[in-house]
Write an enzyme that holds these catalytic residues in place. Sequence first.
Site, short mmCIF file in Angstrom:
data_model
loop_
_atom_site.label_atom_id
_atom_site.label_comp_id
_atom_site.label_asym_id
_atom_site.label_seq_id
_atom_site.Cartn_x
_atom_site.Cartn_y
_atom_site.Cartn_z
CG HIS A 500 26.67 51.59 38.53
ND1 HIS A 500 27.03 50.97 37.57
CD2 HIS A 500 28.18 51.53 38.90
CE1 HIS A 500 27.88 50.42 36.50
NE2 HIS A 500 29.07 50.99 37.59
CD GLU A 501 31.27 53.08 43.42
OE1 GLU A 501 32.54 52.13 43.43
OE2 GLU A 501 31.18 52.84 42.25
CG HIS A 504 31.34 49.06 41.34
ND1 HIS A 504 31.54 47.78 39.96
CD2 HIS A 504 31.36 49.79 40.48
CE1 HIS A 504 31.30 48.27 39.22
NE2 HIS A 504 31.35 49.33 38.81
CD GLU A 532 32.04 49.89 35.53
OE1 GLU A 532 31.22 49.59 36.03
OE2 GLU A 532 33.36 50.07 35.83
#
Length: 960
Positions: A500-501, A504, A532
């Site tokens: 997930h990160e 980003h 997100e």
Amino acid sequence: MNKNLRFTQMMIGISTMALSFGSIQTQVSAEETAPYNILQMKPMGTETSKDEIVHATKADETLNFEERLKIGDFSQRPTLVMKRDEIQLKQSYTLAELNKMPNSELIDTLSKISWNQITDLFQFNQDTKAFYQNKERMNVIINELGQRGRTFTKENSKGIETFVEVLRSAFYVGYYNNELSYLKERSFHDKCLPALKAIAKNRNFTLGTAEQDRVVTAYGKLIGNASSDTETVQYAVNVLKHYNDNLSTYVSDYAKGQAVYEIVKGIDYDIQSYLQDTNKQPNETMWYGKIDNFINEVNRIALVGNITNENSWLINNGIYYAGRLGKFHSNPNKGLEVITQAMNLYPRLSGAYFVAVEQMKTNYGGKDYSGNAVDLQKIREEGKQQYLPKTYTFDDGSIVFKTGDKVTEEKIKRLYWAAKEVKAQYHRVIGNDKALEPGNADDVLTIVIYNNPDEYQLNRQLYGYETNNGGIYIEEKGTFFTYERTPKQSIYSLEELFRHEFTHYLQGRYEVPGLFGSGEMYQNERLTWFQEGNAEFFAGSTRTNNVVPRKSMISGLSSDPASRYTVKQTLFSKYGSWDFYKYSFALQSYLYNHQFETFDKLQDLIRANDVKNYDSYRESLSNNTQLNAEYQAYMQQLIDNQDKYNVPKVTNDYLIQHAPKPLAEVKNEIVDVANIKDAKITKYESQFFNTFTVEGKYTGGTSKGESEDWKAMSKQVNQTLEQLSQKGWSGYKTVTAYFVNYRVNAANQFEYDIVFHGVATEEKEKTTTIVNMNGPYSGIVNEEIQFHSDGTKSENGKVISYLWNFGDGTTSTEANPTHVYGEKGTYTVELTVKDSRGKESKEQTKVTVKQDPQTSESYEEEKVLPFNTLVKGNLITPDQTDVYTFNVTDPKEVDISVVNEQNIGMTWVLYHESDMQNYVACGEDEGNVIKGKFAAKPGKYYLNVYKFDDKNGEYSLLVK
């Protein structure tokens, strides 16, 4: 008067989720559009799960460490030890529905429902505006709160929590919207004081039953959003005293810990806000000298003593708030006195120690109660060495991991390969692999991973970022902070959160122009839903099967179709209601699989920074009824088939030892199978293995439009990867691939640039450099210590430079330098050498520096030490050193171990009678055991067991 401190309103979407409850998803307060980030003293709102990965705030991205310390709230929330049961609410209400009710019906309804049945608390829209613009209604709610404060019982809290959340929502929304400006004024906040006092005067206002604990919690929260005076603070004293007096029982009671935390935090928050709004000094306020009893109870918390897993959060908060509130004591130095006591009481480099030092730096000029300066920067660097001792580099240094000593090498390798799977699928979708702004900090991605959630709390002290989350990415630093976790500590694995990160990171580097939170595209949370949900979507990346829905996301979708988000709700989601992560994932998964052209257009508009057309397109999609119907059907399909899905993770194929294979051969086989032209291969060095990329041009068939061409290309690339995997070399099972730069040639054929990445296993050139530091070393404060690099050599070149880092902020470029230490202690010394090929190699050793040299008088009290017999001892100030002797008659190996019972700063060194200046052995720490072995020659030996800090402690000694 506004509770608005130094900063103008920040991007609400840049959240650092504010709740730390042992990594268990817990919702204990009303939702808001932006979770309260204490780094800016904006109104407090809701609390969320520590499982989630979050973005930084604008303060995180732009302020230096010292500035963040000054404006930040680094308090620590109590740890929840039980996972809550999910509550199925029977009926929900909107503020529009509540606004239609007459006052009597409204009051009756609020008294019977939970705050979380009101769906749009802490959100601003026309309905909430209409509800909160009615001053008369607000006064009715405040007055009713007072009535209920007078009548609540041990068994019935009379709905006080719901009334408080409605008021907190009002003050929160009012802060951000000028149409409700009256709700910003302290004069209106003060209207809550009579209600607060009515609650506190009720004899049931104490810790006790669940209903009582709930009321105490609400009391603290309302003060934080409304206001306090000396009387409301004094009423809180008995609550704190009751908690302190029963600490052994209450410390494990989450609800009571939460209540005490909210009381102290709310009061401190209001007082600090008042200082900022009025520009007054503490001694110019109503609280000065009038709340000593309250501060004294906070001080008791600060000095509890023995730190345990249950009370560490409490002690840290006690020190934190003792420092902040101490200036309001009738003795304005009381806070400094208490935090100095705390610094000396708790283990060096512990969380409590760091909180004390930071309070000295932030509020007391960087000096302790005795006037001694504290070097926060030096202490911080020591902390990083202790908690993050390992460094791993990949891809020629463009990816760096800094980790705790218990984070395994296997886990680091898995995360690296997980990043490659996500990267491949991400570049396929956006069609770009060139950094939008090369030269930014994210040219090197740094991943900081602590051993566990408890040590992650130290990230506040070591780097200055919020830790009430599952991890945080700071784009301005190109750095991601998180921690290793067990299934009991988090519903997500580290790899899942990392994926997930890492997305980003990719978004910031390749998709969204400008740093996070800056620029018009970020304003008004335009990208919240996208970024997100996009990160949750790409966390499902695979090597050969595109991007798949994750079971952990599907399980978060409501089983009730009526409760699921619409397209419009999803596209305009904002931080606060964390369900939108799942619904935004579902929408993007639908677009990826069924309307790729829409998905592609959204990303093109974002990458082009075309705010006007992005807004227009988003609005158009939000009103598309056909899209919404298909979106709802897709979610139902996911739910119906969720047992068929899993959570993608890298396979063991990445970790096995692959046979050597020449890169030229690898290139030729990929070119042949993939049918690419103009291919080139590039090799990259990493710590555990090398990797390669093969880049080339692929020409496909007749173009059928970009969307269809993309689908054909993705299918073709997956088939190529599968074909390569069927070949005899196992390294092909590490290969990922993506394609970018879509175009159509003159023959109406589509073309892409394609990139393959995988492990490189050709025989390596010997590049070993041996670094010999000839340590460990010992010495005396203010006396020279001679360091040697004899034996350092490069096997395939010559050493051309030396860089010694002595661990105290000084360096030397000499091969064999001397150095003088100004303070006693144990230092980590690092030597970096570079050879004629430009390759760097590093090694470390320890140096122990004592305050006073051992003289002949020091040995007058020597104790004869028997072999194979456990000896007990202690080091209690002023006794700094114990001296033992033993005799060796024949050459033999001697094993010395000292158990450091209290984990004080201590070690041992051993001298032979023939040379009392240079020791023959010294202790190496292994947990709390200081061990060492050496080949002893005959003669008398002197064993010095000594401490190098101000702590006292006992030890056990065994020589065999």
